[in-house]
Design a protein around this motif. Structure first.
Motif, short mmCIF file in Angstrom:
data_model
loop_
_atom_site.label_atom_id
_atom_site.label_comp_id
_atom_site.label_asym_id
_atom_site.label_seq_id
_atom_site.Cartn_x
_atom_site.Cartn_y
_atom_site.Cartn_z
N ALA A 260 0.83 -1.20 0.00
CA ALA A 260 0.00 0.00 0.00
C ALA A 260 0.87 1.26 0.00
CB ALA A 260 -0.94 0.00 1.20
N ASP A 261 1.99 1.21 0.71
CA ASP A 261 2.94 2.34 0.72
C ASP A 261 3.61 2.50 -0.64
OD1 ASP A 261 6.14 2.95 1.27
OD2 ASP A 261 4.78 4.25 2.40
N PHE A 262 3.91 1.36 -1.28
CA PHE A 262 4.41 1.26 -2.65
C PHE A 262 5.78 1.93 -2.87
CE2 PHE A 262 3.81 1.15 -7.38
CZ PHE A 262 3.48 -0.19 -7.46
N THR A 263 6.55 2.04 -1.80
CA THR A 263 7.90 2.58 -1.93
C THR A 263 8.90 1.47 -2.22
OG1 THR A 263 7.39 4.36 -0.38
CG2 THR A 263 9.71 3.93 -0.82
N VAL A 264 8.76 0.34 -1.50
CA VAL A 264 9.73 -0.76 -1.61
C VAL A 264 9.11 -1.96 -2.31
CG1 VAL A 264 11.22 -2.36 -0.35
CG2 VAL A 264 10.99 0.02 0.43
N ILE A 265 8.03 -2.48 -1.78
CA ILE A 265 7.39 -3.65 -2.41
C ILE A 265 6.52 -3.18 -3.57
CG2 ILE A 265 5.73 -5.52 -2.09
CD1 ILE A 265 6.75 -5.95 0.69
N LYS A 266 6.77 -3.78 -4.74
CA LYS A 266 6.09 -3.37 -5.96
C LYS A 266 5.16 -4.44 -6.52
CE LYS A 266 8.21 0.63 -6.29
NZ LYS A 266 7.48 1.93 -6.24
N GLY A 267 5.22 -5.65 -5.99
CA GLY A 267 4.34 -6.70 -6.49
C GLY A 267 4.36 -7.90 -5.58
N VAL A 268 3.20 -8.51 -5.38
CA VAL A 268 3.07 -9.69 -4.51
C VAL A 268 2.13 -10.69 -5.19
CG1 VAL A 268 2.39 -10.55 -2.24
CG2 VAL A 268 3.34 -8.25 -2.45
N ASP A 310 -4.18 -2.13 -4.63
CA ASP A 310 -4.32 -3.57 -4.35
C ASP A 310 -3.98 -3.87 -2.90
OD1 ASP A 310 -5.05 -4.11 -6.96
OD2 ASP A 310 -3.07 -4.84 -7.58
N GLY A 311 -2.92 -3.24 -2.40
CA GLY A 311 -2.54 -3.45 -1.01
C GLY A 311 -3.60 -2.96 -0.05
N LYS A 312 -4.14 -1.80 -0.32
CA LYS A 312 -5.21 -1.25 0.54
C LYS A 312 -6.44 -2.13 0.48
CE LYS A 312 -3.59 3.50 -0.11
NZ LYS A 312 -3.85 4.80 -0.78
N GLY A 313 -6.75 -2.65 -0.70
CA GLY A 313 -7.92 -3.52 -0.84
C GLY A 313 -7.77 -4.80 -0.05
N TRP A 314 -6.55 -5.37 -0.06
CA TRP A 314 -6.31 -6.59 0.71
C TRP A 314 -6.49 -6.32 2.19
CZ3 TRP A 314 -3.69 -8.78 4.66
CH2 TRP A 314 -3.61 -10.18 4.68
N LEU A 315 -5.99 -5.21 2.68
CA LEU A 315 -6.13 -4.86 4.09
C LEU A 315 -7.59 -4.70 4.49
CD1 LEU A 315 -3.17 -2.32 4.35
CD2 LEU A 315 -3.29 -4.55 5.48
N GLU A 316 -8.39 -4.11 3.63
CA GLU A 316 -9.81 -3.94 3.93
C GLU A 316 -10.51 -5.29 3.97
OE1 GLU A 316 -11.48 -1.27 1.09
OE2 GLU A 316 -10.28 0.45 1.75
N ALA A 317 -10.11 -6.19 3.07
CA ALA A 317 -10.77 -7.51 2.99
C ALA A 317 -10.30 -8.46 4.08
CB ALA A 317 -10.51 -8.13 1.61
#
Length: 323
Positions: A260-268, A310-317
């Motif tokens: 969600a921060d998208f500074t370091v991790i770019k894909g999971v 995508d990261g924010k969506g995963w956290l919400e779910a």
């Protein structure tokens, strides 16, 4: 009656005290988790929820093998003695776990693998079903996303370090898929280091050493959750945000926060632990009922997350934090 029995209850007296009103419909299933990291917590919840939803009188006897083949073997022997009707397991070793699993098979107990399994020959011989997200596709999806990132950045010869979990065969296959997809689009990409670092603390240490020894590294590929988060922490600890990025496997709350921060991790890439746990339990019940799947392998979907949204969506779910 739906019961989850902890490993501490494996003592014979405790097991013998489990009774129900209609024994002919009761099912007792053993479940072994390879470790306690986020993915396996999700598998455990999936099995528990599946037990609640099964519509059967179901007892789950469970433990954590802690990545130890001898502990796994000892617990399988305990499950055999406890007269379970099926065993669900993510084997610690494709080659080293087969003896204990063979003992369960020879005792007439169907064994269902999830996530990891035995080598192909032993799997055909001793395994009833294998619930799995294709490990090659797992790596391929991520390698494709990494290639797109480097192309967008104008980097046609990225140098990549791998933190691996290749003591299990699926992780070797994940790397093969990653490399094939990456090299197909960015043929001058190079893997400059590849070391084991599946557990978080070790992953941070190994990744930090890699960054010191190979200052030209552009990115990490973490083959599993501990490796992914460990690489991200190492990048941050050395102040290399914006210089070194991470692509990795297995969603957890912390990994989703990093995405969600998208500074370091770019894909999971991720296989839902809860979904895979439910699928494995369903296959165990089918095997008990005499209807195992044809072809052994039962596929499960693989998800790719490659944006902050995508990261924010995963956290919400996953507000409960369980993957």
């Amino acid at each position: 009656m739906k019961l989850i029995i902890k490993a501490a209850l494996l003592a014979a007296a405790a097991l013998s005290s489990v009774t129900t009103a209609s024994a002919q419909e009761d099912l007792k299933v053993g479940a072994i988790y390879m470790d306690a990291q986020g993915f396996y917590a999700g598998v455990r919840k999936g099995i528990q929820d599946g037990a609640e939803e099964a519509g059967r009188n179901l007892v789950i006897v469970e433990t954590n093998a802690q990545g130890d083949v001898s502990k796994e073997s000892s617990f399988i022997d305990s499950l055999i003695s406890a007269d379970v009707q099926a065993i669900i397991v993510s084997p610690v070793s494709a080659d080293g776990s087969y003896r204990a699993i063979r003992r369960a098979h020879d005792a007439g107990i169907p064994v269902v693998c999830y996530n990891t399994c035995l080598n192909e020959q032993d799997m055909k011989e001793y395994i009833s079903a294998y619930a799995v997200g294709d490990p090659y596709d797992f790596g391929h999806k991520l390698g494709d996303a990494a290639a797109d990132y480097f192309i967008a950045e104008g980097n046609d010869a990225p140098k990549i370090a791998v933190l691996n979990c290749e003591f299990v065969e699926v992780c070797v296959t994940r790397r093969k898929g990653f490399e094939d997809a990456l090299m197909a689009k960015v043929p001058d990409a190079e893997i400059v280091a590849n070391q084991e670092g599946a557990i978080l603390d070790k992953a941070v240490s190994v990744a930090s050493t890699m960054l010191t020894s190979n200052p030209e590294i552009d990115a990490f590929f973490g083959e599993a959750g501990g490796a992914t988060l460990g690489a991200a922490r190492a990048v941050r600890s050395q102040g290399k945000e914006g210089e070194v990025v991470v692509f990795g496997g297995d969603m957890t709350t912390e990994i989703a926060q990093e995405l969600a921060d998208f500074t370091v991790i770019k894909g999971v890439v991720d296989i839902s632990g809860q979904g895979l746990g439910k699928l494995a339990l369903a296959q165990a019940i089918k095997s008990i009922d005499g209807t195992p799947p044809e072809g052994i392998e039962v596929p499960y979907d693989i998800d790719l997350y490659k944006s902050s949204e995508d990261g924010k969506g995963w956290l919400e779910a996953h507000a409960d934090g369980i993957p």
